[in-house]
Design a protein around this motif. Structure first.
Motif, PDB file in Angstrom:
ATOM      1  N   ASN A  23       0.960  -1.168  -0.119  1.00 17.35           N
ATOM      2  CA  ASN A  23      -0.037   0.000  -0.139  1.00 17.35           C
ATOM      3  C   ASN A  23       0.672   1.253  -0.101  1.00 17.35           C
ATOM      4  N   THR A  24       1.754   1.222   0.697  1.00 15.69           N
ATOM      5  CA  THR A  24       2.964   2.417   0.794  1.00 15.69           C
ATOM      6  C   THR A  24       3.494   2.747  -0.636  1.00 15.69           C
ATOM      7  N   PHE A  25       3.796   1.416  -1.449  1.00 15.18           N
ATOM      8  CA  PHE A  25       4.276   1.516  -2.790  1.00 15.18           C
ATOM      9  C   PHE A  25       3.300   2.148  -3.590  1.00 15.18           C
ATOM     10  N   SER A  26       2.140   1.774  -3.578  1.00 12.84           N
ATOM     11  CA  SER A  26       1.161   2.141  -4.322  1.00 12.84           C
ATOM     12  C   SER A  26       1.042   3.723  -4.214  1.00 12.84           C
ATOM     13  N   GLU A  27       0.773   4.345  -2.882  1.00 12.85           N
ATOM     14  CA  GLU A  27       0.649   5.576  -2.502  1.00 12.85           C
ATOM     15  C   GLU A  27       1.955   6.407  -2.943  1.00 12.85           C
ATOM     16  N   ALA A  28       3.236   5.995  -2.735  1.00 16.34           N
ATOM     17  CA  ALA A  28       4.294   6.674  -3.362  1.00 16.34           C
ATOM     18  C   ALA A  28       4.282   6.654  -4.897  1.00 16.34           C
ATOM     19  N   LEU A  29       3.994   5.724  -5.661  1.00 11.15           N
ATOM     20  CA  LEU A  29       3.846   5.707  -7.069  1.00 11.15           C
ATOM     21  C   LEU A  29       2.648   6.446  -7.686  1.00 11.15           C
ATOM     22  N   TYR A  30       1.633   6.767  -6.710  1.00 10.00           N
ATOM     23  CA  TYR A  30       0.410   7.557  -7.034  1.00 10.00           C
ATOM     24  C   TYR A  30       1.220   9.079  -7.051  1.00 10.00           C
ATOM     25  N   LYS A  31       1.602   9.263  -5.965  1.00 13.49           N
ATOM     26  CA  LYS A  31       2.256  10.569  -5.904  1.00 13.49           C
ATOM     27  C   LYS A  31       3.409  11.002  -7.179  1.00 13.49           C
ATOM     28  N   ALA A  32       4.129  10.058  -7.456  1.00 15.35           N
ATOM     29  CA  ALA A  32       5.198  10.324  -8.237  1.00 15.35           C
ATOM     30  C   ALA A  32       4.578  10.334  -9.624  1.00 15.35           C
ATOM     31  N   ALA A  33       3.391   9.704  -9.945  1.00 19.72           N
ATOM     32  CA  ALA A  33       2.734   9.821 -11.301  1.00 19.72           C
ATOM     33  C   ALA A  33       1.818  11.085 -11.606  1.00 19.72           C
ATOM     34  N   THR A  34       1.413  11.819 -10.301  1.00 15.61           N
ATOM     35  CA  THR A  34       0.794  12.767 -10.379  1.00 15.61           C
ATOM     36  C   THR A  34       1.859  14.173 -10.487  1.00 15.61           C
ATOM     37  N   ALA A  35       3.132  13.741 -10.033  1.00 10.07           N
ATOM     38  CA  ALA A  35       4.218  14.877 -10.444  1.00 10.07           C
ATOM     39  C   ALA A  35       4.718  14.624 -11.694  1.00 10.07           C
ATOM     40  N   ASN A  36       4.777  13.961 -12.318  1.00  8.61           N
ATOM     41  CA  ASN A  36       5.304  13.256 -13.633  1.00  8.61           C
ATOM     42  C   ASN A  36       4.519  12.561 -14.474  1.00  8.61           C
ATOM     43  N   PRO A  88      -6.643  -3.475  -8.780  1.00  5.72           N
ATOM     44  CA  PRO A  88      -6.202  -2.041  -8.223  1.00  5.72           C
ATOM     45  C   PRO A  88      -7.096  -1.812  -6.920  1.00  5.72           C
ATOM     46  N   ALA A  89      -6.316  -1.576  -5.945  1.00  5.31           N
ATOM     47  CA  ALA A  89      -7.189  -1.131  -4.696  1.00  5.31           C
ATOM     48  C   ALA A  89      -6.305  -0.009  -3.851  1.00  5.31           C
ATOM     49  N   GLY A  90      -7.106   0.804  -2.916  1.00  2.00           N
ATOM     50  CA  GLY A  90      -6.360   1.808  -2.367  1.00  2.00           C
ATOM     51  C   GLY A  90      -5.781   2.960  -3.399  1.00  2.00           C
ATOM     52  N   SER A  91      -4.607   3.282  -3.342  1.00  2.00           N
ATOM     53  CA  SER A  91      -4.012   4.411  -4.143  1.00  2.00           C
ATOM     54  C   SER A  91      -3.731   3.796  -5.493  1.00  2.00           C
ATOM     55  N   MET A  92      -3.493   2.507  -5.799  1.00  2.00           N
ATOM     56  CA  MET A  92      -3.493   1.914  -7.161  1.00  2.00           C
ATOM     57  C   MET A  92      -4.665   2.108  -7.747  1.00  2.00           C
ATOM     58  N   ALA A  93      -5.771   1.885  -7.084  1.00  2.00           N
ATOM     59  CA  ALA A  93      -7.165   2.197  -7.685  1.00  2.00           C
ATOM     60  C   ALA A  93      -7.407   3.821  -8.143  1.00  2.00           C
ATOM     61  N   LYS A  94      -6.625   4.607  -7.276  1.00  2.00           N
ATOM     62  CA  LYS A  94      -6.775   6.129  -7.486  1.00  2.00           C
ATOM     63  C   LYS A  94      -5.842   6.275  -8.615  1.00  2.00           C
ATOM     64  N   PHE A  95      -4.727   5.664  -8.884  1.00  2.00           N
ATOM     65  CA  PHE A  95      -4.108   5.542 -10.032  1.00  2.00           C
ATOM     66  C   PHE A  95      -4.910   5.284 -11.313  1.00  2.00           C
ATOM     67  N   SER A  96      -5.371   4.037 -11.352  1.00  2.00           N
ATOM     68  CA  SER A  96      -6.114   3.685 -12.473  1.00  2.00           C
ATOM     69  C   SER A  96      -7.319   4.520 -12.764  1.00  2.00           C
ATOM     70  N   GLN A  97      -7.999   5.083 -11.720  1.00  2.00           N
ATOM     71  CA  GLN A  97      -9.074   6.037 -12.082  1.00  2.00           C
ATOM     72  C   GLN A  97      -8.898   7.299 -12.846  1.00  2.00           C
ATOM     73  N   GLN A  98      -7.676   7.814 -12.075  1.00  2.00           N
ATOM     74  CA  GLN A  98      -7.417   9.259 -12.349  1.00  2.00           C
ATOM     75  C   GLN A  98      -6.377   9.391 -13.753  1.00  2.00           C
ATOM     76  N   TYR A  99      -5.774   8.291 -13.599  1.00  2.00           N
ATOM     77  CA  TYR A  99      -4.616   8.066 -14.830  1.00  2.00           C
ATOM     78  C   TYR A  99      -4.734   6.813 -15.684  1.00  2.00           C
TER      79      TYR A  99
END
Length: 306
Positions: A3-16, A28-39
């Motif tokens: 879950n920590t990895f997913s959150e860190a990756l989501y933040k990195a993807a938001t910045a880059n 996808p669950a948690g921040s990985m789900a956010k990643f898949s939905q937002q990007y």
């Protein structure tokens, strides 16, 4: 840690906008789900087609992107090994291969889900770098590093879930390629990495209870290994102990022994690894580690604490 990895990756993807994630049959669950939905255009699930996962990441990297390949460790490295070697390492592409649930964490699923020899295999590949964080905080640091580095491929070896934070009061910051002292002492030095660092912490506490001054060290970067840092630890301590959740060949333990030989170290050196065997033992992660001999009681007896 996942879950920590997913959150860190989501933040990195938001910045880059160049950060992509290619997964193999991971829901996808948690921040990985956010990643898949937002990007959604940067989240690719190939299903049980791990070779394709690596090939797609290679293609993305050749186009200037920063891709991550993510699934359970045995399936991120072993199944698509030829593609990891030829598509990523041969071309020296900045792709991060994430092995989740590394070591024998997936204890009840048997040998097909155990990565007992992954560091030896990944470490033998030219250009491959290896990072194995010991807790969620180090996982965040490692993921952030991988999202920006351009030196070449990385094997990021992470845990699964429920790991405690062990580095809040660390003496040293996290720096790629360098040993990280969590505590500094003068008598005993314990070297470890990954989620098994929890046992190293307990062993350090047992030594301290006996009046020993203990250095506890996170060897989070396995390749390139901090050879000078290990040589210094061997020279400055009377007793050095290595604990790792990996086979006896190709990991931190044999490399530390090699450095000790090359530098003519005079300290006592004890190493604890998984056995060179498939252990047919059904039970928890700790049960399987104990069957391999990585048990606090057994270790304590061997290092003179019992």
């Amino acid at each position: 840690m996942r879950n920590t990895f997913s959150e860190a990756l989501y933040k990195a993807a938001t910045a880059n906008p160049d950060v992509y994630i290619v997964v193999a049959d991971i829901s996808p669950a948690g921040s990985m789900a956010k990643f898949s939905q937002q990007y959604p255009e940067r989240f690719i699930n190939v299903g049980v087609a791990e070779q394709s996962m690596i090939g797609i990441c290679a293609g993305l990297a050749l186009k200037g992107c920063q891709p991550f390949a993510y699934t359970i460790a045995t399936f991120s490295l072993y199944r698509p090994f030829e593609m990891v070697r030829d598509d990523l390492c041969y071309q020296n592409l900045p792709v991060t291969v994430v092995g989740m649930g590394s070591g024998v964490i997936y204890s009840t699923l048997g040998g097909t889900h155990h990565t007992q020899e992954d560091i030896a295999i990944a470490g033998a590949l030219p250009n491959m770098q290896i990072i194995a964080p010991c807790d969620p905080a180090e996982c965040t640091e490692a993921t952030t590093h991988c999202a920006t580095q351009k030196k070449g491929p990385v094997y990021l070896r992470i845990g699964k879930a429920g790991e405690p934070n062990l580095t809040e009061k660390a003496v040293d910051p996290w720096v790629f390629g360098k040993l990280r002292y969590l505590t500094r002492g003068s008598d005993v030095c314990i070297l470890s990495y990954g989620v098994i660092m929890q046992k190293a912490v307990k062993l350090a506490q047992a030594f301290e209870a006996k009046g020993k001054s203990v250095s506890l060290v996170s060897c989070h970067t396995l390749k390139p290994l901090d050879v000078d840092g290990i040589a210094d630890a061997l020279a400055r301590h009377k007793h050095v102990i290595v604990i790792e959740e990996h086979a006896p060949q190709g990991g931190l333990a044999p490399q530390t022994k090699q450095i000790a030989w090359d530098t003519r170290a005079t300290c006592r050196l004890d190493t604890f690894t998984l056995q060179d065997a498939f252990i047919h033992n059904y039970g928890s992660h700790d049960d399987l580690l104990s069957a391999h001999g990585i048990d606090l009681g057994l270790i304590s007896a061997r290092v003179g604490l019992a």
